[in-house]
Design an enzyme around this catalytic site. Structure first.
Site, PDB file in Angstrom:
ATOM      1  N   GLY A 166      49.078  94.131  79.674  1.00 41.09           N
ATOM      2  CA  GLY A 166      49.297  95.281  80.539  1.00 41.09           C
ATOM      3  C   GLY A 166      49.866  96.445  79.745  1.00 41.09           C
ATOM      4  N   SER A 167      50.554  97.312  80.425  1.00 38.56           N
ATOM      5  CA  SER A 167      51.046  98.528  79.783  1.00 38.56           C
ATOM      6  C   SER A 167      52.218  98.228  78.856  1.00 38.56           C
ATOM      7  CB  SER A 167      51.487  99.542  80.841  1.00 38.56           C
ATOM      8  OG  SER A 167      52.686  99.114  81.470  1.00 38.56           O
ATOM      9  N   GLU A 187      50.148  91.665  74.944  1.00 35.50           N
ATOM     10  CA  GLU A 187      48.971  92.474  74.595  1.00 35.50           C
ATOM     11  C   GLU A 187      49.090  93.736  75.427  1.00 35.50           C
ATOM     12  OE1 GLU A 187      46.006  94.500  74.572  1.00 35.50           O
ATOM     13  OE2 GLU A 187      44.934  92.999  75.749  1.00 35.50           O
ATOM     14  N   LEU A 188      49.435  94.848  74.760  1.00 30.24           N
ATOM     15  CA  LEU A 188      49.881  96.040  75.472  1.00 30.24           C
ATOM     16  C   LEU A 188      48.941  97.218  75.270  1.00 30.24           C
ATOM     17  CD1 LEU A 188      53.665  95.605  74.578  1.00 30.24           C
ATOM     18  CD2 LEU A 188      52.418  94.696  76.548  1.00 30.24           C
ATOM     19  N   CYS A 208      41.410  97.966  76.734  1.00 34.81           N
ATOM     20  CA  CYS A 208      42.444  98.445  75.799  1.00 34.81           C
ATOM     21  C   CYS A 208      41.852  98.958  74.498  1.00 34.81           C
ATOM     22  CB  CYS A 208      43.434  97.320  75.497  1.00 34.81           C
ATOM     23  SG  CYS A 208      44.401  96.799  76.916  1.00 34.81           S
ATOM     24  N   GLU A 214      47.099 106.766  76.402  1.00 37.45           N
ATOM     25  CA  GLU A 214      45.914 105.958  76.706  1.00 37.45           C
ATOM     26  C   GLU A 214      45.311 106.406  78.036  1.00 37.45           C
ATOM     27  OE1 GLU A 214      44.617 101.267  76.669  1.00 37.45           O
ATOM     28  OE2 GLU A 214      46.657 101.778  77.294  1.00 37.45           O
TER      29      GLU A 214
END
Length: 475
Positions: free
Chosen positions: A230-231, A250-251, A284, A378
């Site tokens: 996520g963020s 996992e950002l 992402c 992003e």
């Protein structure tokens, strides 16, 4: 709410249950209620964790049995592919092609996890190589942690879930899954597949909800590992609350792709378009900033403009659609504001148009000010920005100047440039003659800096979700 609305229940301590409240799940293109997700009480969250810990301690599944369950679950997912395509088209806004690819990869990930379950082992330690250790034997065991909490996003509602649940179960853990409230039905179908495949019910719980449910899960000390996608902001908060407990993050990212002056544009440009606009740019590693050598910038701009303008967009149920809606109208409005902001600061729109509901037309921009939102945050939408560079070092510095470091693609036929980029780019993955979005599910996948840490990919994740135990024997 329509009478035939699908209800997504909670899986708590081996039983499907209603919650204390519910939340509507919208059809992302029509922006109308489509399903209903049950929301847990604080007590149900605690019961799920207690039940998972008890099921873990009582489990007698050996490695072969765990692998067989995961293999059968993959086959069930494939058997339910038509249903899953329809579900993801509605709750994720996926086109048929994107949904089919998600199912194909999800099944692969489960089968890779099954392989890892069957070969999950430690290693021999050469004890006699140390003085005074004659006759002593040493080896390590890989043992499960216990309860793993997986918090997953909307943009890969099957495969990212499989990347967390599959390796966790393969290692022998119990799993608490909290999928995105945008896409709960896909996660429930995966849970149903695992139960049908023979997974003891208590080893998997499914809890729907938002930040409050995540907060409750962080309060449960029996959870030994948190796997989150996520963020960066949410990941930072989870990491702070997890304390000494282990995590995999996992950002966020601003994904770049570098096109050198010797690149094969016929091969590169179709890959770049796919990487920038598949899943409506909600990946992402979707190409957000395309760094192009000045010698070929005009040609790339011209050719990409034609390619992006020709992408069909809109209703994901139309077989010709390539770019469907983003996850919400609010997200579409934000993306639209960012485009307007960039254009007000001097950007040129080469392709794109007016937003319609949650649908943002595939957009291509040039001359984007790096200080604008599109230049430094992003976007998570179908927007790509062309930025020229003079030297490869300048392109590398541009990538490294961001706080993120997930993946970068580099198109070049010069081996020395490829190796230099691979060594200097501060990212988790460098893909030569592929885009930043290139991913094979068996490879290690993850980022550096504010893009997180730890690695997905079943071979790597199963080790993150277990621990090494040293054993010695004196003969």
């Amino acid at each position: 709410m329509a009478a035939d609305t699908r209800t997504c229940r909670l899986l708590v301590a081996g039983e499907w249950q209603d919650g204390c409240d519910s939340s509507s799940v919208l059809d992302k293109y029509r922006q109308a209620p489509w399903a209903l997700a049950q929301l847990p009480s604080r007590e149900q969250v605690a019961l799920a964790v207690t039940g998972a810990e008890g099921a873990f301690r009582a489990s007698t599944l050996d490695a072969y049995a765990r692998g067989a369950i995961l293999d059968r679950a993959a086959a069930i997912i494939e058997r339910r592919s038509d249903e899953l395509v329809a579900v993801m088209r509605a709750e994720a806004g996926f086109t048929g092609h994107d949904a089919a690819n998600e199912i194909r990869r999800g099944a692969i990930t489960l089968r890779l996890s099954a392989e890892e379950a069957r070969r999950f082992s430690g290693e021999l330690v050469p004890m006699e190589g140390a003085p005074g250790q004659a006759g002593r034997i040493g080896f390590t065991l890989r043992v499960p942690l216990g309860v793993v909490c997986a918090i997953t996003p909307f943009n890969a509602p099957l495969n990212t879930v499989a990347h967390k649940v599959g390796p966790a179960l393969a290692a022998g853990n119990a799993v608490i899954l909290k999928p995105s409230l945008h896409t709960p039905v896909t996660a429930c179908i995966l849970a149903e597949a695992l139960l049908e495949a023979g997974l003891p019910p208590g080893l998997l719980s499914v809890l729907h909800g938002g930040a409050q449910v995540a907060q409750w899960l962080l309060e449960e000390r029996a959870v030994r590992f948190y796997a989150f996608t996520g963020s960066t902001e949410a990941g930072r908060a989870i990491q702070q609350r997890a304390g000494l407990r282990r995590t995999q993050m996992e950002l966020g990212s601003i994904a770049h792709c570098v096109v050198c002056d010797d690149a094969d544009l016929d091969a590169a440009l179709p890959k770049i378009v796919n990487a920038g606009y598949r899943k409506a740019g909600q990946v992402c590693t979707s190409v957000q900033v395309l760094l192009v050598h000045t010698a070929i910038a005009a040609e790339v701009e011209r050719r990409l403009t034609d390619m992006v303008e020709s992408l069909p967009y809109g209703d994901p149920s139309d077989a010709s659609t390539v770019v469907g809606p983003v996850i919400s109208e609010a997200s579409a409005q934000r993306i639209e504001r960012w485009i307007d902001e960039a254009m007000a600061a001097g950007a040129r729109r080469l392709a794109g148009g007016e937003r319609r509901g949650a649908v943002v037309p595939p957009t291509l921009l040039a001359d984007v000010d790096p200080a604008t939102s599109l230049g430094c945050q992003e976007v998570f939408g179908p927007v790509m920005c062309i930025v020229p560079f003079d030297r490869l070092e300048d392109a590398i510095d541009r990538v490294n100047s961001t706080p993120y470091g997930l993946a970068t693609g580099v198109f070049t036929n010069r081996l020395d440039d490829a190796i230099r980029a691979a060594r200097r780019l501060e990212v988790g993955g460098v893909h030569i003659n592929e885009t930043s979005s290139s991913r094979v599910d068996l490879m290690p996948y993850g980022g550096s800096k504010d893009s997180g840490f730890g690695r997905e990919g079943p071979h790597y994740a199963i080790r993150e979700m277990s621990e090494e135990r040293m054993v010695t024997l004196l003969a």
